[in-house]
Design a protein around this motif. Structure first.
Motif, short mmCIF file in Angstrom:
data_model
loop_
_atom_site.label_atom_id
_atom_site.label_comp_id
_atom_site.label_asym_id
_atom_site.label_seq_id
_atom_site.Cartn_x
_atom_site.Cartn_y
_atom_site.Cartn_z
N PRO A 1 0.84 -1.20 0.00
CA PRO A 1 0.00 0.00 0.00
C PRO A 1 0.88 1.26 0.00
O PRO A 1 1.83 1.35 0.77
CB PRO A 1 -0.80 -0.12 1.31
CG PRO A 1 -0.76 -1.58 1.65
CD PRO A 1 0.57 -2.07 1.16
N VAL A 2 0.54 2.20 -0.87
CA VAL A 2 1.33 3.42 -1.02
C VAL A 2 0.40 4.62 -0.97
O VAL A 2 -0.65 4.64 -1.63
CB VAL A 2 2.12 3.41 -2.35
CG1 VAL A 2 2.92 4.70 -2.51
CG2 VAL A 2 3.04 2.21 -2.42
N LEU A 3 0.79 5.63 -0.21
CA LEU A 3 0.00 6.85 -0.08
C LEU A 3 0.76 8.01 -0.71
O LEU A 3 1.91 8.28 -0.35
CB LEU A 3 -0.28 7.15 1.39
CG LEU A 3 -1.13 8.39 1.66
CD1 LEU A 3 -2.58 8.14 1.29
CD2 LEU A 3 -1.02 8.82 3.12
N GLY A 4 0.13 8.68 -1.67
CA GLY A 4 0.73 9.87 -2.26
C GLY A 4 0.51 11.09 -1.38
O GLY A 4 -0.56 11.28 -0.79
N LEU A 5 1.54 11.93 -1.26
CA LEU A 5 1.47 13.13 -0.42
C LEU A 5 1.48 14.38 -1.29
O LEU A 5 2.11 14.43 -2.34
CB LEU A 5 2.64 13.18 0.55
CG LEU A 5 2.83 11.98 1.48
CD1 LEU A 5 3.98 12.25 2.45
CD2 LEU A 5 1.56 11.66 2.24
N THR A 6 0.78 15.40 -0.82
CA THR A 6 0.72 16.69 -1.51
C THR A 6 1.73 17.64 -0.88
O THR A 6 1.86 17.70 0.35
CB THR A 6 -0.69 17.29 -1.41
OG1 THR A 6 -1.63 16.36 -1.96
CG2 THR A 6 -0.78 18.60 -2.16
N ALA A 7 2.44 18.38 -1.70
CA ALA A 7 3.45 19.31 -1.20
C ALA A 7 2.79 20.45 -0.43
O ALA A 7 1.63 20.80 -0.67
CB ALA A 7 4.28 19.86 -2.36
N LYS A 8 3.54 21.04 0.48
CA LYS A 8 3.03 22.17 1.25
C LYS A 8 2.66 23.31 0.30
O LYS A 8 3.38 23.62 -0.64
CB LYS A 8 4.09 22.68 2.22
CG LYS A 8 4.37 21.75 3.39
CD LYS A 8 5.41 22.37 4.31
CE LYS A 8 5.72 21.48 5.50
NZ LYS A 8 6.76 22.08 6.38
N GLY A 9 1.53 23.94 0.56
CA GLY A 9 1.10 25.08 -0.24
C GLY A 9 0.41 24.72 -1.53
O GLY A 9 -0.16 25.58 -2.18
N ALA A 10 0.44 23.45 -1.91
CA ALA A 10 -0.25 23.04 -3.13
C ALA A 10 -1.74 22.91 -2.87
O ALA A 10 -2.17 22.65 -1.74
CB ALA A 10 0.31 21.72 -3.64
N ALA A 11 -2.54 23.10 -3.91
CA ALA A 11 -3.98 22.97 -3.77
C ALA A 11 -4.33 21.53 -3.46
O ALA A 11 -3.79 20.60 -4.06
CB ALA A 11 -4.68 23.40 -5.06
N VAL A 12 -5.22 21.35 -2.50
CA VAL A 12 -5.65 20.02 -2.11
C VAL A 12 -7.01 19.77 -2.74
O VAL A 12 -8.03 20.29 -2.30
CB VAL A 12 -5.75 19.89 -0.58
CG1 VAL A 12 -6.18 18.48 -0.20
CG2 VAL A 12 -4.41 20.23 0.07
N PRO A 13 -7.10 18.97 -3.81
CA PRO A 13 -8.35 18.78 -4.53
C PRO A 13 -9.36 17.92 -3.81
O PRO A 13 -10.52 17.93 -4.11
CB PRO A 13 -7.91 18.10 -5.83
CG PRO A 13 -6.64 17.39 -5.47
CD PRO A 13 -5.98 18.24 -4.44
N GLY A 14 -8.95 17.14 -2.84
CA GLY A 14 -9.90 16.25 -2.16
C GLY A 14 -9.15 15.18 -1.42
O GLY A 14 -7.96 15.28 -1.17
N PRO A 15 -9.85 14.10 -1.02
CA PRO A 15 -9.21 13.01 -0.28
C PRO A 15 -8.02 12.45 -1.05
O PRO A 15 -8.09 12.24 -2.26
CB PRO A 15 -10.33 11.97 -0.13
CG PRO A 15 -11.59 12.77 -0.26
CD PRO A 15 -11.28 13.86 -1.23
#
Length: 289
Positions: A223-237
């Motif tokens: 199982p792998v979870l992708g992470l969003t960079a700081k300050g980037a728009a978070v589109p959803g879950p």
């Protein structure tokens, strides 16, 4: 003597009946080939739908949001892939190369849990404090076989963790234990061209733990979870990142499940239609015999 009305009618029907066409060897071979072709097409249609559906039946991790530096509610989805055994224990290895300073487990009815910790060679800092010991593994154990994940079912286990490290993805190698003693190791990672992958216990794996070649999806992906960079728009879950792609693109899991259901439904309809055509050909074959 004049023929009686009933005899005259029967004679007329026999005379008007269309003569049966003799069945030649060429006709027999053509009908058999057509019937075999329809059956093969029906089986192929089922395999095309069922095999991709099986590929979706992996242990996955998702999160409400997964932003570097923040906290996330992680959910591990565990399906049962066996017809004659229940899943009774789940071991999730937390990434020590990107340690999580804070980990808390949501209680799960019918299951107990234990958290193992490890001492870091280099302490990390979180909220101004130095932390030298972090959680390295979570083990959920069913209180009994009746509480396990039965065939045809899945279950979800939740964890709150953070701060999330500054990396594109986190890998959670998982061991799935069945009531018959089988252990399925969801520990394979996508190859980066660096050779074999550690099996999570400090040893080089000799089979299931090897990385896959190129873009080929591993048989037992971790199982792998992708992470969003700081300050980037978070589109959803944040979704479970695919083994072949490290991006944090959002994919609707419900949409995936719906697509699988449609594929299975269409393949079942194709099977019914093809088998019906094969039966019609067989009936025609008998009538022309």
């Amino acid at each position: 003597m004049p023929a009686r009305p009933g005899q005259a009618g029967a004679a007329h029907r026999r005379a008007s009946r269309t003569p049966r066409t003799p069945r030649t060897p060429r006709t027999v071979r053509a009908l058999r080939r057509a019937a075999r072709g329809l059956v093969v097409a029906a089986v192929a249609a089922c395999l095309v739908a069922v095999l991709p559906a099986a590929a979706f039946a992996h242990v996955k991790v998702t999160a409400d949001t997964a932003v570097q530096g923040g906290y996330a509610a992680l959910t591990f989805r565990v399906p049962n892939e066996r017809d004659d055994a229940s899943t009774t224990k789940i071991e999730v290895q937390l990434p020590v190369d990107f340690p999580l300073a804070s980990v808390s487990v949501k209680p799960h009815p019918g299951w107990s849990y234990a958290i193992e910790k490890t001492t870091l060679a280099t302490p990390i800092e979180s909220h101004g404090a130095k932390i030298g010991e972090v959680a390295s593994k979570i083990t959920w154990t069913a209180s009994g076989e009746d509480s396990g994940i039965k065939p045809g079912e899945y279950d979800e286990f939740s964890v709150s963790a953070g701060p999330l490290p500054e990396t594109d993805r986190l890998t959670f190698k998982t061991l799935q234990h069945y009531s018959d003693g089988e252990v399925v190791r969801w520990i394979q990672e996508q190859s980066d061209g660096d050779g074999e992958q550690s099996d999570g216990d400090g040893e080089q794996s000799d089979g299931d733990g090897e990385q896959s070649d190129g873009d080929e999806e591993p048989e037992r992906p971790a199982p792998v979870l992708g992470l969003t960079a700081k300050g980037a728009a978070v589109p959803g879950p944040a979704p479970a990142a695919g083994s072949a792609a490290g991006s944090a693109a959002v994919v609707s899991e419900s949409g995936t499940d719906t697509g699988v259901a449609w594929a299975i439904g269409l393949s079942a309809a194709s099977l019914v239609i093809c088998l019906g055509c094969a039966a019609a050909l067989a009936l025609r074959w008998r009538r022309t015999g």
